[in-house]
Write an enzyme that holds these catalytic residues in place. Sequence first.
Site, mmCIF file in Angstrom:
data_model
loop_
_atom_site.group_PDB
_atom_site.id
_atom_site.type_symbol
_atom_site.label_atom_id
_atom_site.label_comp_id
_atom_site.label_asym_id
_atom_site.label_seq_id
_atom_site.Cartn_x
_atom_site.Cartn_y
_atom_site.Cartn_z
ATOM 1 N N TYR A 145 43.027 40.108 34.980
ATOM 2 C CA TYR A 145 41.583 39.943 35.211
ATOM 3 C C TYR A 145 40.997 39.177 34.042
ATOM 4 O O TYR A 145 41.340 39.412 32.873
ATOM 5 C CB TYR A 145 40.896 41.308 35.325
ATOM 6 C CG TYR A 145 39.389 41.208 35.402
ATOM 7 C CD1 TYR A 145 38.733 41.121 36.621
ATOM 8 C CD2 TYR A 145 38.617 41.177 34.239
ATOM 9 C CE1 TYR A 145 37.356 41.003 36.694
ATOM 10 C CE2 TYR A 145 37.244 41.056 34.302
ATOM 11 C CZ TYR A 145 36.612 40.980 35.525
ATOM 12 O OH TYR A 145 35.250 40.860 35.592
ATOM 13 N N GLU A 235 34.011 34.979 37.201
ATOM 14 C CA GLU A 235 34.923 36.121 37.310
ATOM 15 C C GLU A 235 36.179 35.714 38.078
ATOM 16 O O GLU A 235 36.091 35.221 39.203
ATOM 17 C CB GLU A 235 34.231 37.288 38.018
ATOM 18 C CG GLU A 235 35.099 38.542 38.084
ATOM 19 C CD GLU A 235 34.367 39.715 38.717
ATOM 20 O OE1 GLU A 235 34.490 40.843 38.210
ATOM 21 O OE2 GLU A 235 33.664 39.499 39.723
#
Length: 321
Positions: A145, A235
């Site tokens: 991530y 993101e």
Amino acid sequence: MLSSTIRSSTLRRTAAPAVGAVRNLNVHEYVSMEILEHYGVKVPRAFVASTPDEAEYAFLHNINKAGEPLKDCVIKAQVLSGGRGLGTFKNGFQGGVHFVTKPGQAKDMASKMLGHELVTKQAPNGIICNRVLLMERLYMRREMYLSIIMDRASQGPLLVGSPAGGTSIEDVAKTNPEKIFTERIDITEGIQDDQCERMATNLGMEPGSESWHKGIQLMKNLYALFEGADCTQVEINPLAETPDGDIVVSDAKINFDENAEYRQRHIFEKRDFTQEDPREVEASKYNLNYIGLDGNIGCMVNGAGLAMSTMDIIQLMGGTP
């Protein structure tokens, strides 16, 4: 919001759930991928379709080539909501993300997605799917991530990363906070080499390896995008490391500061009004922020205690404030 968690064809229109005034532009995944690629970030090959026949053509002739072994791909519903994979369409079709492994599947799945509303945790009332994205399937060694967000605490950009990608980062922050790593970025100096090196190592990349160097360059490119396109959030989840050492963005969400529309017109032209509450869209034409509320009785009250009491009485009598 992640930041708060870490700190603690003819297009149909659908009314999104009332979530307050829209202050940041949110674009579809396929738009995010195009922008990422423009800034030198590696993304999988992908093709957008707005009809079942277009989806089947993309699978047979874009993802695959005549005379080559058949390749799998992923078909994704393009709706502005998280949790698409676990969502359910109102026609009963389960999931907004599926693998396509043989001819005929892309057309069949697209027919069950296009023109139908997908219900997710973030969009409990459903949100219309007008396009699907067919993306080449990646075989991942690891899922990570990575994001850059505007952080109120440091009043600047914050680089956030975790080796536990491919799942809800909010859940990771709650259950395994030690797997969340952050780097505060001085907006006057920009992202630094040592910050990228630390983050690449914290993500699990072997220091000095080819993937480590590629990860560092990717972070620099992401920051160039964040700054150059007036983003409020970039993101990546998951960020994939492939068996041959490539670092590839598998899924992305990018938000843009609406105050920068005058200098990012080429991006704001890609805004999909069919994914927004029509009331908010109409209000935005006059530079107004419309906040949609539920209920059937409006309350204008002076004082928190009186407001709470008034709402309790309304509910007691069968109304909804």
